[in-house]
Design a protein around this motif. Structure first.
Motif, PDB file in Angstrom:
ATOM      1  N   UNK A  86     -10.848  18.145 -19.862  1.00 51.59           N
ATOM      2  CA  UNK A  86     -11.589  19.376 -20.161  1.00 51.59           C
ATOM      3  C   UNK A  86     -11.172  20.545 -19.267  1.00 51.59           C
ATOM      4  N   UNK A  87     -10.171  20.308 -18.411  1.00 46.69           N
ATOM      5  CA  UNK A  87      -9.657  21.364 -17.542  1.00 46.69           C
ATOM      6  C   UNK A  87     -10.283  21.398 -16.167  1.00 46.69           C
ATOM      7  N   UNK A  88     -11.381  20.679 -15.969  1.00 46.30           N
ATOM      8  CA  UNK A  88     -12.038  20.670 -14.660  1.00 46.30           C
ATOM      9  C   UNK A  88     -11.247  19.788 -13.682  1.00 46.30           C
ATOM     10  N   UNK A  89     -11.527  20.012 -12.408  1.00 45.62           N
ATOM     11  CA  UNK A  89     -10.835  19.251 -11.356  1.00 45.62           C
ATOM     12  C   UNK A  89     -11.828  18.310 -10.692  1.00 45.62           C
ATOM     13  N   UNK A  90     -11.396  17.090 -10.407  1.00 47.49           N
ATOM     14  CA  UNK A  90     -12.248  16.155  -9.669  1.00 47.49           C
ATOM     15  C   UNK A  90     -11.459  15.567  -8.511  1.00 47.49           C
ATOM     16  N   UNK A  91     -12.159  15.290  -7.430  1.00 47.58           N
ATOM     17  CA  UNK A  91     -11.529  14.676  -6.264  1.00 47.58           C
ATOM     18  C   UNK A  91     -11.496  13.163  -6.467  1.00 47.58           C
ATOM     19  N   UNK A  92     -10.341  12.576  -6.218  1.00 44.40           N
ATOM     20  CA  UNK A  92     -10.178  11.125  -6.322  1.00 44.40           C
ATOM     21  C   UNK A  92      -9.576  10.596  -5.020  1.00 44.40           C
ATOM     22  N   UNK A  93      -9.876   9.354  -4.734  1.00 44.56           N
ATOM     23  CA  UNK A  93      -9.335   8.685  -3.547  1.00 44.56           C
ATOM     24  C   UNK A  93      -8.742   7.359  -3.991  1.00 44.56           C
ATOM     25  N   UNK A  94      -7.510   7.103  -3.581  1.00 40.50           N
ATOM     26  CA  UNK A  94      -6.838   5.851  -3.897  1.00 40.50           C
ATOM     27  C   UNK A  94      -6.112   5.354  -2.651  1.00 40.50           C
ATOM     28  N   UNK A  95      -5.793   4.074  -2.644  1.00 36.03           N
ATOM     29  CA  UNK A  95      -4.917   3.524  -1.615  1.00 36.03           C
ATOM     30  C   UNK A  95      -3.605   3.150  -2.278  1.00 36.03           C
ATOM     31  N   UNK A  96      -2.505   3.425  -1.600  1.00 35.37           N
ATOM     32  CA  UNK A  96      -1.176   3.121  -2.134  1.00 35.37           C
ATOM     33  C   UNK A  96      -0.373   2.375  -1.074  1.00 35.37           C
ATOM     34  N   UNK A  97       0.124   1.209  -1.464  1.00 34.24           N
ATOM     35  CA  UNK A  97       0.904   0.368  -0.570  1.00 34.24           C
ATOM     36  C   UNK A  97       2.375   0.603  -0.857  1.00 34.24           C
ATOM     37  N   UNK A  98       3.119   1.035   0.148  1.00 33.11           N
ATOM     38  CA  UNK A  98       4.540   1.328  -0.013  1.00 33.11           C
ATOM     39  C   UNK A  98       5.357   0.262   0.705  1.00 33.11           C
ATOM     40  N   UNK A  99       5.981  -0.599  -0.084  1.00 34.22           N
ATOM     41  CA  UNK A  99       6.830  -1.652   0.482  1.00 34.22           C
ATOM     42  C   UNK A  99       8.276  -1.437   0.089  1.00 34.22           C
ATOM     43  N   UNK A 100       8.579  -0.260  -0.435  1.00 28.44           N
ATOM     44  CA  UNK A 100       9.928   0.032  -0.900  1.00 28.44           C
ATOM     45  C   UNK A 100      10.112  -0.453  -2.328  1.00 28.44           C
ATOM     46  N   UNK A 101      11.311  -0.267  -2.851  1.00 31.16           N
ATOM     47  CA  UNK A 101      11.641  -0.714  -4.200  1.00 31.16           C
ATOM     48  C   UNK A 101      12.428  -2.009  -4.131  1.00 31.16           C
ATOM     49  N   UNK A 102      12.541  -2.697  -5.254  1.00 30.31           N
ATOM     50  CA  UNK A 102      13.210  -3.990  -5.247  1.00 30.31           C
ATOM     51  C   UNK A 102      14.060  -4.210  -6.479  1.00 30.31           C
ATOM     52  N   UNK A 103      14.703  -5.358  -6.493  1.00 27.19           N
ATOM     53  CA  UNK A 103      15.550  -5.754  -7.621  1.00 27.19           C
ATOM     54  C   UNK A 103      15.352  -7.244  -7.862  1.00 27.19           C
ATOM     55  N   UNK A 104      15.458  -7.639  -9.130  1.00 29.25           N
ATOM     56  CA  UNK A 104      15.340  -9.046  -9.520  1.00 29.25           C
ATOM     57  C   UNK A 104      16.410  -9.350 -10.548  1.00 29.25           C
ATOM     58  N   UNK A 105      16.831 -10.625 -10.612  1.00 27.69           N
ATOM     59  CA  UNK A 105      17.895 -10.989 -11.542  1.00 27.69           C
ATOM     60  C   UNK A 105      17.646 -12.360 -12.146  1.00 27.69           C
ATOM     61  N   UNK A 106      17.997 -12.487 -13.408  1.00 30.63           N
ATOM     62  CA  UNK A 106      18.036 -13.795 -14.045  1.00 30.63           C
ATOM     63  C   UNK A 106      19.499 -14.226 -14.092  1.00 30.63           C
ATOM     64  N   UNK A 107      19.805 -15.279 -13.356  1.00 33.61           N
ATOM     65  CA  UNK A 107      21.141 -15.875 -13.393  1.00 33.61           C
ATOM     66  C   UNK A 107      21.162 -16.887 -14.528  1.00 33.61           C
ATOM     67  N   UNK A 108      22.178 -16.795 -15.383  1.00 34.77           N
ATOM     68  CA  UNK A 108      22.215 -17.692 -16.531  1.00 34.77           C
ATOM     69  C   UNK A 108      23.637 -18.156 -16.814  1.00 34.77           C
TER      70      UNK A 108
END
Length: 195
Positions: free
Chosen positions: A32-54
């Protein structure tokens, strides 16, 4: 009306013991265009990669089994998880990282990998993007025992399983790791084994 804008972002560091946990306070614009204050927690462990070996000729995949404390704390009786090879991105890019992780964890030295997709794995609380790969292996590529890095206290068991068995393990709940399920489903959807 456009909504979803974010403004006045404030971060407070709650922990940097292992990775970083931030409390983030911000204003979010509602529909509706209004602003609301929000609070969150964010855990930063970096990015990763995974693979299926076949291996198409043998009809097999290479997975790992290792102890995962968070799963043990949340109902996984022995804490052991069967997973696709994976790791956090280090100095190199995702492709370099996953090739290094494959050799470290499984003992296979692979040259060619293919990125198939990327995904936020837990977007409500963790910042991580995971890059997903597939790669073919042969017995001749085995250059070591694998098992993980000595300095990372990894005790990794290497499993070579028939692809069909891995799919069954997913159905029975023996495989409950999201990244592994996603890669096995990718292999099935894209008919990697030509079946």
């Amino acid at each position: 009306m456009k909504y979803g804008n974010v403004r006045n972002i404030r971060k407070e560091l709650l922990s940097d013991n292992w990775y970083t946990l931030n409390k983030v306070t911000f204003e979010y614009q509602r529909e509706d265009g209004s602003w609301e204050t929000q609070i969150r927690e964010a855990y930063d462990r970096g990015n990763g990669a995974a693979i299926l070996l076949y291996n198409v000729q043998k009809g097999t995949v290479v997975l790992t089994r290792q102890f995962r404390m968070p799963t043990y704390l949340n109902g996984n009786e022995d804490g052991m998880m069967v997973e696709a090879c994976a790791g956090l991105l280090e100095k190199g890019n995702a492709e370099q990282t996953i090739k290094m992780e494959v050799e470290e964890e499984t003992g296979y030295k692979i040259d060619h990998v293919k990125k198939v997709f990327e995904a936020y794995m837990s977007p409500g609380s963790v910042t991580e993007i995971l890059y997903f790969f597939i790669g073919q292996y042969t017995d001749a590529m085995k250059v070591g025992e694998g098992g993980g890095a000595e300095d990372e206290t990894e005790n990794i068991e290497v499993l070579e399983l028939p692809f069909r068995k891995a799919l069954q393990m997913m159905e029975t709940g023996e495989i409950r790791d999201a990244k592994t399920i996603m890669l096995l489903q990718y292999a099935q959807l894209h008919n990697l084994f030509g079946q």
